[in-house]
Design an enzyme around this catalytic site. Sequence first.
Site, PDB file in Angstrom:
ATOM      1  N   TRP A 558       0.825  -1.216   0.000  1.00 55.74           N
ATOM      2  CA  TRP A 558       0.000   0.000   0.000  1.00 55.74           C
ATOM      3  C   TRP A 558       0.856   1.261   0.000  1.00 55.74           C
ATOM      4  O   TRP A 558       0.492   2.272   0.577  1.00 55.74           O
ATOM      5  CB  TRP A 558      -0.993  -0.016   1.176  1.00 55.74           C
ATOM      6  CG  TRP A 558      -1.690  -1.334   1.291  1.00 55.74           C
ATOM      7  CD1 TRP A 558      -2.478  -1.940   0.351  1.00 55.74           C
ATOM      8  CD2 TRP A 558      -1.635  -2.243   2.392  1.00 55.74           C
ATOM      9  NE1 TRP A 558      -2.922  -3.161   0.803  1.00 55.74           N
ATOM     10  CE2 TRP A 558      -2.428  -3.371   2.055  1.00 55.74           C
ATOM     11  CE3 TRP A 558      -1.024  -2.211   3.640  1.00 55.74           C
ATOM     12  CZ2 TRP A 558      -2.589  -4.462   2.912  1.00 55.74           C
ATOM     13  CZ3 TRP A 558      -1.193  -3.289   4.500  1.00 55.74           C
ATOM     14  CH2 TRP A 558      -1.967  -4.388   4.124  1.00 55.74           C
ATOM     15  N   HIS A 559       2.004   1.175  -0.688  1.00 54.63           N
ATOM     16  CA  HIS A 559       2.895   2.321  -0.835  1.00 54.63           C
ATOM     17  C   HIS A 559       3.007   2.677  -2.323  1.00 54.63           C
ATOM     18  O   HIS A 559       4.100   2.819  -2.854  1.00 54.63           O
ATOM     19  CB  HIS A 559       4.289   2.012  -0.276  1.00 54.63           C
ATOM     20  CG  HIS A 559       4.342   1.861   1.202  1.00 54.63           C
ATOM     21  ND1 HIS A 559       5.464   1.436   1.878  1.00 54.63           N
ATOM     22  CD2 HIS A 559       3.416   2.080   2.160  1.00 54.63           C
ATOM     23  CE1 HIS A 559       5.224   1.397   3.172  1.00 54.63           C
ATOM     24  NE2 HIS A 559       3.978   1.785   3.371  1.00 54.63           N
TER      25      HIS A 559
END
Length: 646
Positions: A558-559
Amino acid sequence: MRASEQRVALSLWLLLLLATCSGGVAAQQSNGVGVALIEAARAALLSEAAALSNSSDWPASYEPGQLSESYDYIVVGGGSAGSIVASRLSEQRNVSVLLLEAGAQPPLESDIYALSGSLHHDERYMWLDEAQPNGNCCLARRAGSGCNWWHARMLGGGGSLNGNIYVPGSAANFRRWRWQLQLKGWDWPQVQVAYRRLQQQLQLNFLPLQPLEAQLAKLIYAAARELQLPRPRQPLLMGSDFGYTHDVPATVQQGRRRSSARQYLAQPQVRARSNLRVLLAAQAQRLLFKRQRAAGVQYTLGNRTLRALAKRELVLSAGALNSAKLLLLSGIGPAAELRALGIQPLRDLPVGRNLHDHGMLPLFLRFGNDCGLNASSSRSAYAPASVAEYLLQQQRGPLAAGFSMMGFINSSAPHSRDGQPDLHIVAHTFMPRGSAGSFEYLGLRPELVTAQRAALAQAPMLQLMGSLLLPKSRSKLQLRSADPQQPPLISSAYAADPADRATLLRFIRYVQLMLTTPAFQRCGLQLWLPPLPACDALTPDSDDYWLCHIRHMFLGAWHAVGSCRMATRNDPRGVVDERLRVFGVQGLRVVDASIMPEITAGNTNAPAMMIAEQGARMIREDYNRAAAAATLAETTEQPNDIPLYD
């Protein structure tokens, strides 16, 4: 306990507390003093709970009828970056700013730091985008699913529900941006100026160590010493470095989340600004143009389709997925792909081509004895007393607790400080005996969820998450169709590059080396491997086995960054220049994590906010410079009668 169950449990305990403080108590024999005390406690609980969830703390969301037709600046996206851009631009009292956010105000669970995980699967607050399934990565996820690219959908964006870890990257990251990639204004000393402004506004704190986590930290530190790993030479706040640390900065204060939306938009002096308008539940559909200039944005609000016009600039801060998607819907992207979808190309740029992420590979160590960790008597965060303590004692207790411990390692030479770290041990999570585990949360197949829970029924585990600090693999974002309501089409390439696979193999061998330390052996720690039939058929512990394991278990972190890459004008990979202006289009910038040419070393929320500080400064500087030049040349405005292109 599952995230949804946690939310229900907290609500029920709060209701029980309030109910217990009234009703049947008064029916008991009493001289009145006891009842008065209980009623006072009830009133205090109600007051504190109401104050915690007070929506008036947030900027008012205006209805379209209350809005002007045009603004000097329109910011699309009120996330970690967009909240800062809108706030900084509206500091100029002579300009008007409109902030469009597709989501809503953050709910109560966002404010209470320990509950943020309960929002991660909630479609009201998350875009749950997934890539197309393929045979090369994320194979352990449930049937029909590809790698997950989840991102936030609320005011404050990811900063309203993530771990709020503040890692500014490393000096080496930004030296490379400046000197290898030739991006002026992005060297480490220059971005440090933006970081200082950011840190002053965020009022950074360090995550506290609770008794259980303190013992876990001691275990990790002991193993690191026995492996003779280098120790950090500076606090993490000054940039990532070699070694382990539990002094992890976070945008949390007294157990309450301090997102950029909270700190830049919800302050009284900002809410009082008449030149800033915030519109929630407003989903941008496409950009509007006058020739080669951005003129405004078309958006939906409920069942209405509306538009707003920008007199100076339009700023996209919708995140690495939605900023790229909006550019593509508006005709800015690979021309051949856009024509195939019936979209008229405006600019042929490689939008969506540099999408990447740190990724994360979880490894699980099973305790032979729990070393006292599983026997912790710490009170549950969801116990009634914990709720009361949080509400009545200035947000203290288990609901305010957090723990994070990080290791930055050169996987090729763990003992050395040469080069720069390429491996981030991003999480050290203790899973008690009898707990539910992490596989359901990660969206893995049911048989893997069952296997992990069966293993945890027998013994506690330590989960280690390894992330790539220097990933070479690049994924791709495209459109499914010209319909803005359709999610993007994402092709994941996690660990597609051989260099990434080699680093992940070294991560596995490093963890195996930790298992040989006296510290880990005292706890009887051993690898627990999830059942993966395709991998289990291969030679145990061989590189082939582990490469198969990586194809199954290396997942999204989730980056997401990089889909609107910043580059010099002669670099064909670029979408925006070093001033964050979209190539070939006037009055349009992208200011969020999507502009990163290469991902930074560590969690990306702090760099995204730093980019917002940089971008807002650049917008103000460039306008003032242009205005001064126009005054000097005594130029006049061109007539504003060119028809809109949409």
